[in-house]
Design an enzyme around this catalytic site. Sequence first.
Site, mmCIF file in Angstrom:
data_model
loop_
_atom_site.group_PDB
_atom_site.id
_atom_site.type_symbol
_atom_site.label_atom_id
_atom_site.label_comp_id
_atom_site.label_asym_id
_atom_site.label_seq_id
_atom_site.Cartn_x
_atom_site.Cartn_y
_atom_site.Cartn_z
ATOM 1 N N LYS A 140 0.873 -1.182 0.000
ATOM 2 C CA LYS A 140 0.000 0.000 0.000
ATOM 3 C C LYS A 140 0.907 1.227 0.000
ATOM 4 O O LYS A 140 2.068 1.152 0.397
ATOM 5 C CB LYS A 140 -0.878 0.030 1.244
ATOM 6 C CG LYS A 140 -2.066 0.949 1.149
ATOM 7 C CD LYS A 140 -3.234 0.326 0.396
ATOM 8 C CE LYS A 140 -4.325 1.328 0.110
ATOM 9 N NZ LYS A 140 -5.522 0.700 -0.454
ATOM 10 N N ASP A 180 -6.719 4.617 -4.811
ATOM 11 C CA ASP A 180 -7.439 4.515 -3.527
ATOM 12 C C ASP A 180 -8.027 5.909 -3.305
ATOM 13 O O ASP A 180 -8.195 6.675 -4.264
ATOM 14 C CB ASP A 180 -6.482 4.088 -2.390
ATOM 15 C CG ASP A 180 -7.225 3.715 -1.101
ATOM 16 O OD1 ASP A 180 -7.768 2.607 -1.039
ATOM 17 O OD2 ASP A 180 -7.271 4.530 -0.155
#
Length: 460
Positions: A140, A180
Amino acid sequence: MPTIVETKQTDTQIAKDYVNRVYEAVIKRNPNESEFHQAVKEIFDSLVPVFEKHPKYMENGILERISEPERMITFRVPWVDDQGKVQVNRGFRVQFNSNIGPYKGGLRFHPSVNASIIKFLGFEQIFKNSLTGQPIGGGKGGSDFDPKGKSDGEVMRFTQSFMTELAKHIGPDVDVPAGDIGVGAREIGYMFGQYKRLRGGYEAGILTGKGVGYGGSLTRTEATGYGTVYFVEEMLKDKGLSFDGSTVVVSGSGNVSIYAIEKATQLGAKVVACSDSNGYIYDKNGINLETVKRLKEVERKRISEYVAEHPEAEYHEGCAGIWLIPCDIALPCATQNEIDEASAKVLVNNGVKAVGEGANMPSTLEAIDIFHENNVLFGPAKAVNAGGVAVSALEMAQNSMRLSWTFEEVDAKLQEIMTNIYRNSVNAAAEYGHPDNLVVGANIAGFLKVADAMMVQGVI
Ligand code: NDP
């Protein structure tokens, strides 16, 4: 001579002691990272039955290793704003686990981004990616950059600077980022262009969520929202319920929310509310999705503007109030910890039947307990919202084969993946003694595949 019951308790205690010991070490090694602690606690606690049944995972130090990222990169992102002033943000990429495939996970641009948020998201991603059945590891990244109120030129200069550093650490077989919060088609486009320019070659598989015209997959835009609804539909079906005729509340009005609203509506539900970080709208006749799409995807405006076009709807300042609205199904699709214990109690008192987490960790641990205690069907994020990364993996597959599947083909694969995630979670929950607890089931199903790969790859 201990009785069988006493021996069993001892095994449980050994497993609990192991989990608590490693959890304490995680807290000590990562002070002031509350979101990361929360994600680790949720997963660790649900793995106790696994260690009880298979002590080999304890002996191999699986938890100690899986909770420490393989690599954590932080970097300076300097850029020049429209006034010619130098700005500096911080970039992150956590490469958490690569035992079952290249690191895979989105990039978040939001002022709240810090090491704790990136690590909680990266940690969750390991198990989510495993659940999809696709060969992808967990990662991430992101930055504390706030795209809100920035011009296209500023966003481009920032993302180019961000990619200039990130490019050193990623590759189609190494680490494949995606979008995201705050990173959509525009940001992915700029980052892809900069990577291509730096690399001097066309590596389509470097990012997912690309535009369909340059290597993106059909259905990727819709995948997380549609997947959320497909998963919840499976939960409902098992209890003889469905979206058809139900009243639904969806928080957020970004990528996940918009396509969750779209699919829920297609399945016959009435979605009466959605929100952004300033407040929420309530439209008792059902939200007009075309207006929301135009306001948020095209004009990048506030959700409050909705009521100017739909005077029958109400706008309320503040996000948490959205959970006061009575509904059959709640889909939190905005951000972490948006449903706390008090909101969960209100939802239960108002008769909510199912909660599906489209966002990552939107319910606090206390809120999840309330749902479980009151027999509300509860779908945890890493299972419910795995459709996005699953279709990202399908995008990687198409890039490798240099071909494109149709919308219908990808959508059918997405539905199959979501059904499999649901079934595997249900089966793991039952096998390990927690029937109907999908938090436990999803965590265990996701964990086992990664743990087995870690066992055979040596202590690395
Ligand atoms: P977007 O940036 O497209 O949308 C986010 C939405 O949530 C916006 O409406 C935003 O409001 C709102 N929001 C953001 N931060 C807050 C906050 N602190 N309080 C209240 N509302 C907030 O992001 P996505 O839709 O892509 O992501 C939403 C969630 O889903 C995140 O948790 C993400 O990690 C998760 N997710 C996303 C996937 C994807 O494929 N996109 C895949 C899996 C999970 P505003 O417009 O005011 O910013």
